[in-house]
Design an enzyme around this catalytic site. Structure first.
Site, PDB file in Angstrom:
ATOM      1  N   GLY A 133      55.981  36.441 -18.183  1.00 34.96           N
ATOM      2  CA  GLY A 133      56.904  35.969 -19.218  1.00 34.96           C
ATOM      3  C   GLY A 133      58.335  35.977 -18.717  1.00 34.96           C
ATOM      4  CG  ASN A 134      61.127  33.549 -19.958  1.00 31.70           C
ATOM      5  OD1 ASN A 134      61.763  33.705 -20.988  1.00 31.70           O
ATOM      6  ND2 ASN A 134      60.282  32.530 -19.779  1.00 31.70           N
TER       7      ASN A 134
END
Ligand code: CTP
Length: 400
Positions: free
Chosen positions: A209-210
């Protein structure tokens, strides 16, 4: 008549400036508006319900129940009836309750049920106005889409001089006339806004993810909805709530799901704003069972996700396409390349250099690059204000 057929709710709270409201009602009625007054119990001490009901031509409402006639004043019906709700004067107490979702009188219950725009005129003594609690309440109401008519500086009923005066009735009626006669060109248009990160599954437990919070994209969705646009918000995993009740939100997890959702709505939309931080790659294979640790090193093979924006750039017909870019060097050059490569109308360049801008912060600093004009750089602002700038830019592009 500039307000023909417009239905306006006026909420009057307990402040001395309530003495100006009879003149305001006369002005609005003269312009053809229908006016319904709701008063808080304390407002009765400053202006009589008889005066306001005589001028508005409707009974003034204060209580949930009319005990004499055994009838109920439905806050929901009143809220749905109105094209605009103005609360003036709005005391510190009412602003605080509005901000905290309290509903201990009819006026507050109607505010919480309102689907129309709400405008408040905060009015009080200068020290109450300057208090950090009042300022926070006003700022948070503004962030949730309530329009604020700023108090004026001048001589106050307390004898002090400073900021806190309610503007004159003529100023308030001009504000309302302007509101109804300057509709955004975006009213009634359909927009897709994407926000937040995407999570790409490694196995049922882990993902790639980020750090995107979703704040920027969700603020844009709210800003568009405030201007009357129909908004489909496609949001990756984000705890940020949108504020405008007209927004249709579809929560997705992966880039693939985001692509599917965007494709589903694209043909019927007039524009797409891709504020989401879409993962460029996903694991080639998402394991169906939890991966157990065995080796000391572990390799995940990644495969590229479809570039949603570039795909829509190929499909676009009437749609306005606005993308985002996050660059660490040669920012303008790289953003311009993306603008052309993805066939966009504009690209919003996010700064990572400035303190307070970017992922997770409530503020952002942007430059907008478009095909038509040279880059426009904005100062560091709250994400709500940045969203307003982006939507105003989209509005101008729509004109051309
Ligand atoms: N974007 C997209 N689909 C992807 C990746 C990005 O639609 N799979 C969109 C983003 O929402 C953003 C814009 O493309 O509006 C720019 O994304 P960014 O990651 O900055 O640029 P890339 O084109 O992926 O190039 P690079 O990562 O090399 O900078």
């Amino acid at each position: 008549m500039k307000l023909s057929g417009k239905k306006i709710l006026i909420g009057v709270t307990g402040g001395i400036a309530a003495y100006k409201i009879p003149i305001l009602i006369r002005n609005l009625i003269k312009e053809g508006a229908e006016v319904q007054v709701i008063m808080t119990p304390d407002a009765h001490g400053f202006v009589t319900p008889l005066t306001l009901s005589t001028l508005s031509g409707r009974p003034v409402l204060t209580d949930f129940f009319d005990k004499k006639n055994g009838t109920w004043n439905s806050h929901v019906d009143l809220a749905l009836w109105a094209d605009l709700m103005l609360i003036a004067p709005a005391t510190a107490n009412t602003l605080a309750k509005m901000n905290h979702g309290m509903a201990d009188n009819l006026l507050l219950a109607v505010y919480l049920s309102a689907r129309c725009r709400v405008v408040v005129a905060p009015t009080m003594d200068l020290d109450m106005m300057a208090h950090v609690a009042t300022q926070q309440n006003i700022a948070q109401l503004a962030a949730s889409g309530v329009l604020i008519i700023p108090a004026e500086k001048g001589f106050l009923a307390s004898g002090l001089t400073g900021e806190g005066r309610m503007p004159e009735p003529e100023t308030l009626s001009e504000y309302i006339i302007h509101y109804f006669n300057h509709k955004s060109i975006l009213a009634g248009t359909s927009w897709i806004v994407t926000a937040g990160p995407t999570f790409e599954a490694i196995d049922p437990i882990r993902y790639i993810g980020n750090h995107s919070s979703g704040k920027m994209g969700i603020a844009i969705a709210d800003a568009l909805a405030i201007r009357g646009a129909h908004v489909t918000l496609i949001a990756g995993p984000s705890s940020v709530l949108h504020k405008q009740p007209t927004i249709r939100r579809e929560d997705i997890t992966s880039a693939e799901e985001m692509l599917e959702a965007v494709e589903k709505h694209f043909a019927e939309s007039d524009g797409l704003i891709m504020a989401a931080a879409v993962a460029d790659y996903k694991p080639l294979q998402a394991h169906t069972k939890k991966i157990k640790k065995s080796e000391t090193t572990f390799t995940i093979k990644l495969t590229a996700n479809t570039d949603i924006l570039a795909r829509m750039g190929q499909l676009k017909q009437k749609q306005l396409l606005i993308g985002f870019a996050l660059e660490t060097h040669d920012a303008i050059k790289h953003a311009e390349e993306k603008l052309h490569k993805k066939n966009l109308d504009a690209i919003v360049l996010n700064s990572l250099q400035d303190a307070g801008a970017g992922f997770g912060y409530d503020t952002n600093q942007i430059t907008i690059i478009s095909k038509q004009q040279s880059p426009v750089t904005f100062p560091l602002k709250s994400k709500t204000e940045v969203a307003e700038d982006i939507v105003s830019f989209a509005e101008n592009l729509f004109h051309t």
